[in-house]
Design an enzyme around this catalytic site. Structure first.
Site: not given
Ligand code: F0G
Length: 465
Positions: A80, A132-133, A223, A266, A389, A455
């Site tokens: 832990y 990003f979303t 990022d 990623k 997208r 989505f």
């Molecule tokens: N920033 C970027 C540029 C991303 O592409 C993603 C996630 C995140 C933040 C969020 O990270 O999923 O670990 O919480 N992209 C994925 C995609 C979901 O399919 O492009 P996460």
């Protein structure tokens, strides 16, 4: 990539690894695919994998891990508090990215959540090259407004501009003049800009943005979820970087950011994420929130096993033999599609191949979600699962109005080290057939629309069969 001189002139890019574990694929029949997409309410997120042939929804959490990463998961020291594996991670971050403070989070959006909680106040504005979303939702939930300061060329899907992910420095100066630095908690740059088609920014642009931030004492947040591809594309496309190593390029990028965060799902090929910085004050502010929302500072919401694999993933991310294969695959795929005159985002970048649904389906209006319709149609003809997208990936305004996306893209993502050349040939063949028969594809409408990030779980039906 191992790059060698070809006997015929020019360069040969050869993958610097081999595959030792495989997963068998099954191509479901057309009838099975039709049934599956109806059961998934025309939303590729809701398909079950057993009905998918090539899962190209995302690169997130589905990259092939390396032998060394798997080994690190076995030798990781589960505990832990105080695990030596955490200190290996800290050392990897320091060696590769150049930051001394590290806060692990369970994934990228958890890092965004902490950044939003620590730095964003009601009515703040956050300039970025593109949203990003999950970033946008977290920053808006904290009361902020996202401002996208992309260059004009960014939205041209038929461009040859090498760095469509650049931020427009003049727009940034204008925003600072308009709102004042008190309203800007930080500026955010996303490496390999996700929603405009995996497009990189240049080092020169990042440096210019950093200089403007410094002039006004505004922190720069990077990022780095897909920093691997951005670094590889800088090496290929930016003057002065051809002979620099990926490790040097990544280090230089990081030296320009006050705070770095990433989804490790990623570039780092594990399920996790983290924030890193050299600024003690920022670190302390974030550290307070870590045990509340994620976990104790030596695991921060991750399993220690994955944390060990992340330490290795960070080092492998700058290993010349291992990086670049995906970018080369995407380039090959885009070139083949262009030969067939299929509307695809150019220049090829990282992340995946992006079909331009507005050009592919000019007869489907934006309020019937052309990118969502095309993603569903692609699945029907091929068993390939891609992702919408476009407007479906946008949020409505608080009073319920639809916000049309700048671009309507179908993203065919490339998980790292996963698919082969024959898969690209298959995809091109199916997409060419679909393009020839594009009149068959009609729009979609909602039958169930969730209030946020619709989505993911939204359900749709087909307009006019
Ligand atoms: N920033 C970027 C540029 C991303 O592409 C993603 C996630 C995140 C933040 C969020 O990270 O999923 O670990 O919480 N992209 C994925 C995609 C979901 O399919 O492009 P996460």
């Amino acid at each position: 990539m191992i790059i060698v001189r070809s006997s015929k002139g020019g360069e040969l890019c050869v993958d610097g690894y081999r595959v030792r574990i495989i997963e068998k694929l099954r191509l479901p029949s057309l009838n099975e695919r039709l049934k599956a997409i109806r059961e998934a309410f025309w939303n590729t997120f809701l398909l079950k994998n057993e009905h998918v042939f090539l899962d190209m929804l995302t690169d997130s959490g589905v990259n092939a891990m390396s032998d060394k990463q798997l080994a690190a998961m076995i030798t990781a020291q589960d505990s832990y508090a105080g695990s030596k594996t955490f200190y290996e991670l800290v050392k990897a971050v320091e060696d590769v990215l150049g930051y001394k403070y590290v806060l692990p989070t369970h994934q990228g959006r958890a890092a965004e959540h902490l950044l939003a909680k620590a730095f964003i106040k009601e009515d703040d504005v956050i300039p970025m090259n593109y949203h990003f979303t999950t970033t946008k939702v977290h920053f808006e939930l904290a009361g902020g407004q996202v401002l996208e300061l992309y260059i004009n060329e960014a939205l041209n899907t038929e461009s040859t501009h090498p760095f469509k992910g650049n931020m427009d420095p003049e727009k940034l100066r204008e925003v600072i003049r308009k709102y004042g630095k008190e309203k800007i908690p930080f500026v955010r740059m996303e490496a390999t800009t996700n929603l405009i088609g995996g497009q990189p920014f240049s080092m020169e642009n990042l440096r210019t943005i950093k200089e403007i931030c410094d002039e006004h004492e505004i922190p720069l947040v990077l990022d780095g979820s897909m920093i691997d591809w951005n670094a590889y594309l800088i090496k290929q496309r930016e003057r002065g970087y051809r002979n620099k190593s990926i490790a040097e390029i990544v280090k230089e990028m990081c030296s320009l950011a006050d705070i770095f965060y990433a989804s490790a799902r990623k570039a780092m090929c594990v399920r996790g994420g983290f924030i890193a910085t050299n600024n003690k004050k920022f670190f302390e502010k974030l550290e307070e929130l870590l045990p509340v929302y994620e976990g104790f500072f030596t695991y921060g919401g991750m399993s220690i096993k994955e944390l060990g694999a992340m330490a290795v993933g960070i080092r492998e991310m700058v290993d010349e033999s291992l990086v670049g294969s995906t970018v080369e695959q995407i380039r090959c795929f885009v070139e083949k599609l262009k030969k067939e005159k299929i509307p695809v985002v150019t220049p090829p970048g990282g992340l995946g191949v992006h079909l331009d649904a507005m050009k592919f389906l000019p007869h489907v209006p934006q309020n019937q979600y052309p990118a969502g319709a095309l993603a569903a149609a692609l699945y029907i003809v091929s068993g390939i699962r891609a992702m919408e997208r476009g407007t479906m990936s946008m949020e409505r305004t608080p009073d319920g109005r639809e916000v049309f996306s700048d671009l309507e893209l179908v993203r065919i993502a490339f998980p790292r080290r996963t698919y082969l050349r024959s898969h690209i040939d298959y995809a091109v063949d199916r997409i060419a057939w679909l393009y020839e028969h594009r009149e068959l594809i009609k729009g979609l409408e909602w039958v169930y629309e969730p209030p946020v990030l619709r989505f993911f779980l939204g359900k749709l039906k087909d307009v006019d069969n």
